[in-house]
Motif scaffolding. Structure first.
Motif, PDB file in Angstrom:
ATOM      1  N   LEU A 190       0.822  -1.208   0.000  1.00 17.13           N
ATOM      2  CA  LEU A 190       0.000   0.000   0.000  1.00 17.13           C
ATOM      3  C   LEU A 190       0.859   1.263   0.000  1.00 17.13           C
ATOM      4  CD1 LEU A 190      -2.885  -0.973   2.446  1.00 17.13           C
ATOM      5  CD2 LEU A 190      -3.034  -0.651  -0.025  1.00 17.13           C
ATOM      6  N   ILE A 191       2.057   1.172   0.549  1.00 17.02           N
ATOM      7  CA  ILE A 191       2.969   2.320   0.541  1.00 17.02           C
ATOM      8  C   ILE A 191       3.828   2.317  -0.714  1.00 17.02           C
ATOM      9  CG2 ILE A 191       4.942   3.382   1.700  1.00 17.02           C
ATOM     10  CD1 ILE A 191       3.853   2.355   4.343  1.00 17.02           C
ATOM     11  N   ALA A 192       4.356   1.138  -1.087  1.00 14.72           N
ATOM     12  CA  ALA A 192       5.373   1.063  -2.132  1.00 14.72           C
ATOM     13  C   ALA A 192       4.834   1.411  -3.514  1.00 14.72           C
ATOM     14  CB  ALA A 192       5.998  -0.329  -2.142  1.00 14.72           C
ATOM     15  N   VAL A 193       3.676   0.848  -3.886  1.00 12.48           N
ATOM     16  CA  VAL A 193       3.172   1.057  -5.255  1.00 12.48           C
ATOM     17  C   VAL A 193       2.787   2.519  -5.499  1.00 12.48           C
ATOM     18  CG1 VAL A 193       1.391   0.420  -6.919  1.00 12.48           C
ATOM     19  CG2 VAL A 193       2.479  -1.345  -5.517  1.00 12.48           C
ATOM     20  N   PRO A 194       1.953   3.152  -4.657  1.00 10.91           N
ATOM     21  CA  PRO A 194       1.667   4.579  -4.901  1.00 10.91           C
ATOM     22  C   PRO A 194       2.910   5.456  -4.830  1.00 10.91           C
ATOM     23  CG  PRO A 194       0.073   3.635  -3.358  1.00 10.91           C
ATOM     24  CD  PRO A 194       1.159   2.629  -3.525  1.00 10.91           C
ATOM     25  N   LEU A 195       3.820   5.136  -3.901  1.00 10.17           N
ATOM     26  CA  LEU A 195       5.034   5.928  -3.794  1.00 10.17           C
ATOM     27  C   LEU A 195       5.899   5.774  -5.033  1.00 10.17           C
ATOM     28  CD1 LEU A 195       6.855   7.779  -2.142  1.00 10.17           C
ATOM     29  CD2 LEU A 195       7.817   5.749  -1.031  1.00 10.17           C
ATOM     30  N   GLY A 196       5.992   4.557  -5.566  1.00  9.11           N
ATOM     31  CA  GLY A 196       6.771   4.332  -6.780  1.00  9.11           C
ATOM     32  C   GLY A 196       6.193   5.064  -7.977  1.00  9.11           C
ATOM     33  N   VAL A 197       4.850   5.070  -8.099  1.00  6.23           N
ATOM     34  CA  VAL A 197       4.199   5.801  -9.189  1.00  6.23           C
ATOM     35  C   VAL A 197       4.476   7.289  -9.058  1.00  6.23           C
ATOM     36  CG1 VAL A 197       1.992   6.400 -10.237  1.00  6.23           C
ATOM     37  CG2 VAL A 197       2.407   4.053  -9.462  1.00  6.23           C
ATOM     38  N   ALA A 198       4.334   7.820  -7.837  1.00  9.55           N
ATOM     39  CA  ALA A 198       4.586   9.251  -7.610  1.00  9.55           C
ATOM     40  C   ALA A 198       6.035   9.617  -7.931  1.00  9.55           C
ATOM     41  CB  ALA A 198       4.250   9.608  -6.164  1.00  9.55           C
ATOM     42  N   LYS A 199       6.969   8.744  -7.599  1.00  9.65           N
ATOM     43  CA  LYS A 199       8.373   9.016  -7.886  1.00  9.65           C
ATOM     44  C   LYS A 199       8.640   8.996  -9.388  1.00  9.65           C
ATOM     45  CE  LYS A 199      11.513   6.951  -5.435  1.00  9.65           C
ATOM     46  NZ  LYS A 199      12.255   8.164  -5.060  1.00  9.65           N
ATOM     47  N   SER A 253      12.833  15.218  -9.497  1.00  6.34           N
ATOM     48  CA  SER A 253      12.427  16.362  -8.684  1.00  6.34           C
ATOM     49  C   SER A 253      12.968  16.228  -7.267  1.00  6.34           C
ATOM     50  CB  SER A 253      10.904  16.465  -8.639  1.00  6.34           C
ATOM     51  OG  SER A 253      10.352  15.344  -7.966  1.00  6.34           O
ATOM     52  N   ARG A 254      12.755  17.262  -6.461  1.00  7.34           N
ATOM     53  CA  ARG A 254      13.189  17.211  -5.067  1.00  7.34           C
ATOM     54  C   ARG A 254      12.434  16.110  -4.310  1.00  7.34           C
ATOM     55  NH1 ARG A 254      13.204  22.730  -1.743  1.00  7.34           N
ATOM     56  NH2 ARG A 254      14.766  23.109  -3.377  1.00  7.34           N
ATOM     57  N   PHE A 255      11.139  15.948  -4.625  1.00  7.26           N
ATOM     58  CA  PHE A 255      10.354  14.876  -3.996  1.00  7.26           C
ATOM     59  C   PHE A 255      10.984  13.517  -4.270  1.00  7.26           C
ATOM     60  CE2 PHE A 255       7.139  11.559  -4.622  1.00  7.26           C
ATOM     61  CZ  PHE A 255       6.541  11.519  -3.369  1.00  7.26           C
ATOM     62  N   ASP A 256      11.402  13.279  -5.501  1.00  7.28           N
ATOM     63  CA  ASP A 256      12.012  12.003  -5.869  1.00  7.28           C
ATOM     64  C   ASP A 256      13.314  11.783  -5.101  1.00  7.28           C
ATOM     65  OD1 ASP A 256      12.550   9.637  -7.211  1.00  7.28           O
ATOM     66  OD2 ASP A 256      13.563  10.661  -8.865  1.00  7.28           O
ATOM     67  N   THR A 260      12.520  11.275  -1.159  1.00  4.30           N
ATOM     68  CA  THR A 260      11.907   9.973  -0.871  1.00  4.30           C
ATOM     69  C   THR A 260      12.872   8.829  -1.143  1.00  4.30           C
ATOM     70  OG1 THR A 260      10.928  10.021  -3.093  1.00  4.30           O
ATOM     71  CG2 THR A 260       9.541  10.735  -1.246  1.00  4.30           C
ATOM     72  N   THR A 261      13.713   8.961  -2.158  1.00  2.00           N
ATOM     73  CA  THR A 261      14.730   7.923  -2.411  1.00  2.00           C
ATOM     74  C   THR A 261      15.685   7.810  -1.238  1.00  2.00           C
ATOM     75  OG1 THR A 261      14.624   8.249  -4.806  1.00  2.00           O
ATOM     76  CG2 THR A 261      16.608   7.214  -3.934  1.00  2.00           C
ATOM     77  N   LEU A 262      16.108   8.937  -0.698  1.00  3.45           N
ATOM     78  CA  LEU A 262      17.002   8.931   0.455  1.00  3.45           C
ATOM     79  C   LEU A 262      16.324   8.269   1.655  1.00  3.45           C
ATOM     80  CD1 LEU A 262      19.633   9.809   1.810  1.00  3.45           C
ATOM     81  CD2 LEU A 262      18.542  12.006   2.330  1.00  3.45           C
ATOM     82  N   ILE A 263      15.063   8.607   1.913  1.00  2.01           N
ATOM     83  CA  ILE A 263      14.345   8.031   3.052  1.00  2.01           C
ATOM     84  C   ILE A 263      14.173   6.525   2.881  1.00  2.01           C
ATOM     85  CG2 ILE A 263      12.137   8.013   4.272  1.00  2.01           C
ATOM     86  CD1 ILE A 263      11.864  10.974   3.623  1.00  2.01           C
ATOM     87  N   VAL A 264      13.796   6.119   1.670  1.00  2.00           N
ATOM     88  CA  VAL A 264      13.581   4.692   1.402  1.00  2.00           C
ATOM     89  C   VAL A 264      14.874   3.902   1.574  1.00  2.00           C
ATOM     90  CG1 VAL A 264      13.098   3.036  -0.441  1.00  2.00           C
ATOM     91  CG2 VAL A 264      11.566   4.956  -0.070  1.00  2.00           C
ATOM     92  N   LEU A 265      15.973   4.408   1.056  1.00  3.55           N
ATOM     93  CA  LEU A 265      17.248   3.692   1.143  1.00  3.55           C
ATOM     94  C   LEU A 265      17.780   3.659   2.577  1.00  3.55           C
ATOM     95  CD1 LEU A 265      19.051   4.891  -2.115  1.00  3.55           C
ATOM     96  CD2 LEU A 265      17.822   2.749  -1.677  1.00  3.55           C
ATOM     97  N   VAL A 266      17.560   4.723   3.343  1.00  3.78           N
ATOM     98  CA  VAL A 266      17.963   4.711   4.749  1.00  3.78           C
ATOM     99  C   VAL A 266      17.174   3.655   5.506  1.00  3.78           C
ATOM    100  CG1 VAL A 266      17.909   6.025   6.903  1.00  3.78           C
ATOM    101  CG2 VAL A 266      18.785   7.085   4.822  1.00  3.78           C
ATOM    102  N   GLY A 267      15.858   3.597   5.261  1.00  7.97           N
ATOM    103  CA  GLY A 267      15.038   2.572   5.897  1.00  7.97           C
ATOM    104  C   GLY A 267      15.464   1.171   5.500  1.00  7.97           C
ATOM    105  N   TYR A 268      15.842   1.012   4.219  1.00  4.12           N
ATOM    106  CA  TYR A 268      16.287  -0.296   3.737  1.00  4.12           C
ATOM    107  C   TYR A 268      17.614  -0.708   4.366  1.00  4.12           C
ATOM    108  CZ  TYR A 268      17.554  -3.948   0.391  1.00  4.12           C
ATOM    109  OH  TYR A 268      17.915  -5.138  -0.189  1.00  4.12           O
TER     110      TYR A 268
END
Length: 340
Positions: free
Chosen positions: A129-138, A144-147, A150-158
């Protein structure tokens, strides 16, 4: 399609046989089996109580007692005969009986499943539910700055291991702030609560374990979704649809969405079934949750061979059929795919 399914099912038999044979052979060479553990326990019991289980001091355990224990566990027969007997039991879906817990393997699996289902399904659904909408938005906002953020946040969490995050959650929210319970799936008085209070109590207990598992689990799906959408957006048919005057929203969700989701949807069955049976050993141990992960670990440590082989057989069957469903889902998503 029917011929392909039949062929895949027939190929499952040698695969399943090879997995069981390899594991069975390996277990024969691992020291510290049930008989050796019995002798060690007899020595400890003798040291504490004077005598236990036929232990006779420097002479060791009575050989007759050892033979009785070998017969009890089936080790009085040659390995080939034991392996063949195990295969006949498995063909009848009889997974055997635990050496140490005095329960059928099926019963143990049923007892541990609620914990694994709770962790797995919540992790699976929240991640998707988080990954698919977030991936589409990215993908839509690529570069963009959003991309970038969010990439930084996702990779830190990973990059943060789930058990490390779990320890931090326990210390901060379970210890210092005391907002969440430290262990267990429900409270001790759960049976006495009403249905509404039971649901709240369950969600209260499951919040931290699921958070520890979810944070690092949706990074791959998010980036896969983004890259799939980017690849589709750059194709000629998207340019044609835009040239016809279709709105960006219609182009994205009607034309791009289905093609971009092929690699994600085809992995959906495996991820969904894996949610039931994967088991998270460190998370289960950290939060005192008695699930399949902890069962598998303890059975290997204690050399509880019926549990090891029985659960392996069951999980391998599930994995093989899930792989078949994943392959068939290609046709469901894209009818152009032909297996011949």
């Amino acid at each position: 399609m029917t011929a392909y399914i039949v062929k895949r099912i027939l190929l499952m038999l040698p695969t399943l046989f090879g997995v069981l044979l390899l594991t069975f052979v390996v277990t024969q060479f691992v020291p510290g089996g049930p008989v050796e553990q019995y002798i060690a326990e007899a020595r400890r019991g003798a040291a504490a109580a004077g005598d236990a289980g036929g232990y006779r001091g420097g002479q060791g355990v009575d050989p007759k007692k050892i033979e009785q224990i070998k017969a009890l566990y089936g080790f009085d027969k040659p390995p080939a005969e034991r392996f063949w007997q195990m295969l006949k039991q498995f063909a009848q879906f009889d997974l055997g009986r635990s050496f140490f817990q005095n329960k059928d393997v099926w019963q143990l699996i049923k007892e541990k499943l609620p914990v694994s289902i709770s962790l797995g399904l919540w992790t699976f659904f929240i991640s998707y539910l988080i990954a698919v909408p977030l991936g589409v938005a990215k993908a839509v906002r690529a570069g963009s700055r959003f991309d970038l953020v969010t990439t930084l946040i996702v990779l830190v969490g990973y990059a943060i291991p789930g058990f490390v995050l779990g320890v931090a959650l326990l210390v901060v929210f379970g210890g210092q702030l005391q907002w969440f319970p430290l262990r267990g799936l429900t409270s001790s008085n759960w049976e006495e609560l009403g249905w509404g209070a039971r649901i709240v109590d369950y969600l209260w207990h499951i919040a931290m374990p699921v958070t520890a598992m979810v944070v690092g689990s949706f990074a791959v799906t998010t980036m896969l979704t983004k890259n799939s959408f980017l690849e589709e957006i750059r194709k000629q048919y998207v340019l044609t649809a835009r040239a016809k005057g279709l709105s960006e929203r219609r182009v994205l969700w009607k034309h791009v969405f289905r093609n971009a989701l092929i690699p994600i949807v085809t992995g959906f069955p495996a991820a969904f079934i894996g949610a039931f049976f994967t088991g998270a050993l460190l998370i289960e141990t950290l939060f005192s949750l008695d699930g399949l992960g902890l069962l598998s670990y303890e059975s290997v440590i204690r050399r509880d061979y019926p549990v090891v082989m029985g659960t392996l057989y069951f999980f391998t069957l599930i994995g093989l059929f899930t792989k078949l469903i994943s392959d068939l889902s290609y046709v469901w998503v894209d009818p152009r795919v032909k297996f011949d």
